[in-house]
Scaffold this motif. Structure first.
Motif, PDB file in Angstrom:
ATOM      1  N   PRO A  78       0.826  -1.213   0.000  1.00  0.00           N
ATOM      2  CA  PRO A  78       0.000   0.000   0.000  1.00  0.00           C
ATOM      3  C   PRO A  78       0.856   1.258   0.000  1.00  0.00           C
ATOM      4  CG  PRO A  78       0.122  -0.878   2.216  1.00  0.00           C
ATOM      5  CD  PRO A  78       0.822  -1.870   1.328  1.00  0.00           C
ATOM      6  N   SER A  79       0.226   2.377  -0.312  1.00  0.00           N
ATOM      7  CA  SER A  79       0.919   3.663  -0.303  1.00  0.00           C
ATOM      8  C   SER A  79       1.055   4.209   1.109  1.00  0.00           C
ATOM      9  CB  SER A  79       0.159   4.673  -1.170  1.00  0.00           C
ATOM     10  OG  SER A  79      -0.127   4.139  -2.432  1.00  0.00           O
ATOM     11  N   LEU A  80       0.112   3.841   1.983  1.00  0.00           N
ATOM     12  CA  LEU A  80       0.090   4.362   3.359  1.00  0.00           C
ATOM     13  C   LEU A  80      -0.694   3.389   4.219  1.00  0.00           C
ATOM     14  CD1 LEU A  80      -0.410   7.987   4.542  1.00  0.00           C
ATOM     15  CD2 LEU A  80      -2.011   6.266   5.377  1.00  0.00           C
ATOM     16  N   ILE A  81      -0.379   3.330   5.512  1.00  0.00           N
ATOM     17  CA  ILE A  81      -1.094   2.458   6.451  1.00  0.00           C
ATOM     18  C   ILE A  81      -1.651   3.298   7.587  1.00  0.00           C
ATOM     19  CG2 ILE A  81      -0.891   0.521   8.064  1.00  0.00           C
ATOM     20  CD1 ILE A  81       1.445  -0.510   6.355  1.00  0.00           C
ATOM     21  N   LEU A  82      -2.958   3.130   7.855  1.00  0.00           N
ATOM     22  CA  LEU A  82      -3.598   3.664   9.071  1.00  0.00           C
ATOM     23  C   LEU A  82      -3.667   2.514  10.052  1.00  0.00           C
ATOM     24  CD1 LEU A  82      -6.474   5.831   7.550  1.00  0.00           C
ATOM     25  CD2 LEU A  82      -4.525   6.675   8.853  1.00  0.00           C
ATOM     26  N   LEU A  83      -2.940   2.614  11.162  1.00  0.00           N
ATOM     27  CA  LEU A  83      -2.711   1.469  12.035  1.00  0.00           C
ATOM     28  C   LEU A  83      -3.197   1.738  13.451  1.00  0.00           C
ATOM     29  CD1 LEU A  83      -1.350  -1.329  12.509  1.00  0.00           C
ATOM     30  CD2 LEU A  83       0.797  -0.101  12.896  1.00  0.00           C
ATOM     31  N   ASP A  84      -4.178   0.952  13.891  1.00  0.00           N
ATOM     32  CA  ASP A  84      -4.657   1.044  15.271  1.00  0.00           C
ATOM     33  C   ASP A  84      -3.569   0.559  16.217  1.00  0.00           C
ATOM     34  OD1 ASP A  84      -6.360   1.427  17.433  1.00  0.00           O
ATOM     35  OD2 ASP A  84      -7.236  -0.572  17.253  1.00  0.00           O
ATOM     36  N   VAL A  85      -3.447   1.206  17.365  1.00  0.00           N
ATOM     37  CA  VAL A  85      -2.413   0.825  18.325  1.00  0.00           C
ATOM     38  C   VAL A  85      -2.883  -0.315  19.212  1.00  0.00           C
ATOM     39  CG1 VAL A  85      -1.055   1.586  20.296  1.00  0.00           C
ATOM     40  CG2 VAL A  85      -1.327   3.088  18.313  1.00  0.00           C
ATOM     41  N   MET A  86      -4.055  -0.165  19.822  1.00  0.00           N
ATOM     42  CA  MET A  86      -4.521  -1.130  20.816  1.00  0.00           C
ATOM     43  C   MET A  86      -5.329  -2.235  20.122  1.00  0.00           C
ATOM     44  SD  MET A  86      -3.124   0.199  23.392  1.00  0.00           S
ATOM     45  CE  MET A  86      -3.795  -0.847  24.678  1.00  0.00           C
ATOM     46  N   MET A  87      -4.668  -3.373  19.884  1.00  0.00           N
ATOM     47  CA  MET A  87      -5.326  -4.526  19.270  1.00  0.00           C
ATOM     48  C   MET A  87      -4.891  -5.780  20.000  1.00  0.00           C
ATOM     49  SD  MET A  87      -4.989  -3.810  15.147  1.00  0.00           S
ATOM     50  CE  MET A  87      -3.191  -3.703  15.200  1.00  0.00           C
ATOM     51  N   PRO A  88      -5.780  -6.794  20.098  1.00  0.00           N
ATOM     52  CA  PRO A  88      -5.377  -8.070  20.688  1.00  0.00           C
ATOM     53  C   PRO A  88      -4.358  -8.767  19.781  1.00  0.00           C
ATOM     54  CG  PRO A  88      -7.559  -8.247  19.701  1.00  0.00           C
ATOM     55  CD  PRO A  88      -7.194  -6.796  19.657  1.00  0.00           C
ATOM     56  N   GLY A  89      -3.584  -9.674  20.348  1.00  0.00           N
ATOM     57  CA  GLY A  89      -2.558 -10.345  19.554  1.00  0.00           C
ATOM     58  C   GLY A  89      -1.401  -9.395  19.302  1.00  0.00           C
ATOM     59  N   ILE A  90      -1.081  -9.187  18.053  1.00  0.00           N
ATOM     60  CA  ILE A  90       0.005  -8.279  17.696  1.00  0.00           C
ATOM     61  C   ILE A  90      -0.539  -6.854  17.683  1.00  0.00           C
ATOM     62  CG2 ILE A  90       1.730  -7.680  15.948  1.00  0.00           C
ATOM     63  CD1 ILE A  90       1.626 -10.517  14.934  1.00  0.00           C
ATOM     64  N   ASP A  91      -0.081  -6.013  18.618  1.00  0.00           N
ATOM     65  CA  ASP A  91      -0.611  -4.648  18.667  1.00  0.00           C
ATOM     66  C   ASP A  91       0.083  -3.762  17.624  1.00  0.00           C
ATOM     67  OD1 ASP A  91       1.892  -3.963  19.660  1.00  0.00           O
ATOM     68  OD2 ASP A  91       1.206  -3.624  21.714  1.00  0.00           O
ATOM     69  N   GLY A  92      -0.391  -2.520  17.543  1.00  0.00           N
ATOM     70  CA  GLY A  92       0.118  -1.612  16.527  1.00  0.00           C
ATOM     71  C   GLY A  92       1.603  -1.330  16.646  1.00  0.00           C
ATOM     72  N   TYR A  93       2.102  -1.207  17.870  1.00  0.00           N
ATOM     73  CA  TYR A  93       3.530  -0.950  18.054  1.00  0.00           C
ATOM     74  C   TYR A  93       4.375  -2.112  17.519  1.00  0.00           C
ATOM     75  CZ  TYR A  93       2.191   2.877  21.206  1.00  0.00           C
ATOM     76  OH  TYR A  93       1.663   4.030  21.735  1.00  0.00           O
ATOM     77  N   SER A  94       3.933  -3.337  17.791  1.00  0.00           N
ATOM     78  CA  SER A  94       4.670  -4.514  17.315  1.00  0.00           C
ATOM     79  C   SER A  94       4.658  -4.596  15.795  1.00  0.00           C
ATOM     80  CB  SER A  94       4.073  -5.789  17.912  1.00  0.00           C
ATOM     81  OG  SER A  94       4.173  -5.779  19.316  1.00  0.00           O
TER      82      SER A  94
END
Length: 364
Positions: free
Chosen positions: A51-67
């Protein structure tokens, strides 16, 4: 020109309602991909066009946005994709962490449509500008490389032309410049780790030395034919004139240096070689009677190369010597005519010198 339809946005959020809202907001302008988890995001990146850009949520179960962000930054193929973090965490510590990990922006939930659209467009325009600059830099580097290669070829051709001009006055020397250039290069390579020479014989020095070597006898252009082509021994007066070719050559190169008004490395070495390649280790050479290490290394290397080639090739005044006889004469000149360590390198690698002589042979 910025064309929104050319860009793909990957939206990553574990809440389906958030994915729907953001996708509906962006889809009129961009191609939108949706991922409900960090794991799904990484699979999409591994199996589809990036993709050209990613909108990424931080707080997610499993692999979170920071990871996810850490993994994106660790992979060369994804580290340049701009990532905007989406989070309900409004503290500055969370924002700083995201930016430190490589995010380009940070949007606080609940989102405001106008802010999301503006931030996305800003980052895509910045990405477009970076890509344009990267392409321009690549094109500029390619053009610089092309011109440098062209200048290198032009320089080599000019050197060879001047050297061949000198040889037209002495037609029996034929491939002399190719052989002596190769001898000097080989000697320099074999001596580059020698304690006496290691500091001087850098790769750059050896390259410049090799390029400048063909100009060693350029001064012969100034010697009259009745001396240069004389089939017998020269008289004392003729010999004095013949010896002036060393100074004539160096003065011509020095004049060229003055004409361009800036130092050129290969001209400096060419001038050394032309002026002093007839000096002898014991001080009995010409034109200045230099001895030992007072003779520039470039000239000491050329001295051996030039004499060896003269010995094994026929001249108007002499017959060619067999390789072995020439080797013995060079050996006998150690510490007299030649630098002893240069002679030793020659002796240690003698078969390579004869191979060069055979490769560019015209010695009969």
């Amino acid at each position: 020109m910025f064309n929104e339809s050319n860009y793909t946005i990957l939206v990553v959020d574990d809440l389906s309602e958030n994915l729907l809202v953001i996708s509906n907001l962006l889809s009129p302008h961009y191609r939108v991909l949706a991922a409900p988890s960090g794991e799904r995001c990484l699979r999409i990146l591994a199996t589809q066009a990036l993709p050209s850009l990613i909108l990424l949520d931080v707080m997610m179960p499993g692999i979170d946005g920071y990871s996810v962000l850490k993994q994106l930054q660790a992979m060369p193929e994804t580290r340049d994709i701009p990532v905007i973090l989406l989070t309900a965490l409004a503290d500055t510590g969370s924002e700083e962490l995201g930016l430190q990990l490589g995010a380009v922006d940070y949007i606080i939930k609940p989102i405001k449509p106008s802010i999301v659209l503006a931030r996305v467009r800003t980052q895509l325009e910045a990405k477009q500008a970076r890509s344009w600059l990267k392409n321009q830099n690549a094109a500029l580097e390619a053009e610089i490389s092309r011109r440098m290669a062209e200048n290198e070829i032009t320089q080599q051709v000019s050197i060879r032309a001047l050297a061949h001009l000198a040889e037209t006055r002495d037609p029996e020397t034929g491939n002399h410049i190719l052989r002596t250039q190769s001898y000097v290069y080989l000697l320099a390579l074999k001596l580059q780790e020698h304690p006496r020479f290691a500091e001087t014989l850098t790769p750059r020095y050896i390259n410049v030395l090799s390029r400048s070597a063909p100009l060693h006898d350029i001064g012969k252009v100034g010697i009259p034919d009745y001396i240069l082509l004389k089939p017998g021994s020269l008289s004392a007066e003729e010999w004095l004139i013949m010896k002036t070719h060393a100074q004539l050559g160096s003065e011509a190169i020095e004049q060229a240096e003055r004409d361009i008004e800036q130092p050129v490395a290969f001209l400096t070495l060419a001038k050394e070689i032309a002026h002093w390649h007839h000096e002898k280790w014991n001080g009995s050479g010409y034109p200045d009677g230099l001895a030992g290490d007072d003779i520039p290394l470039s000239a000491r290397l050329m001295a051996l190369a030039d004499v060896f080639d003269a010995l094994i090739c026929r001249r108007v005044y002499k017959q060619a010597l067999p390789y072995e006889e020439a080797r013995l004469m060079i050996k006998s000149g150690s510490g007299k005519h030649f630098d002893p360590d240069i002679v030793q390198a020659f002796l240690d690698h003698f078969p390579e010198f004869t191979a060069i002589a055979e490769r560019y042979t015209d010695c009969v």
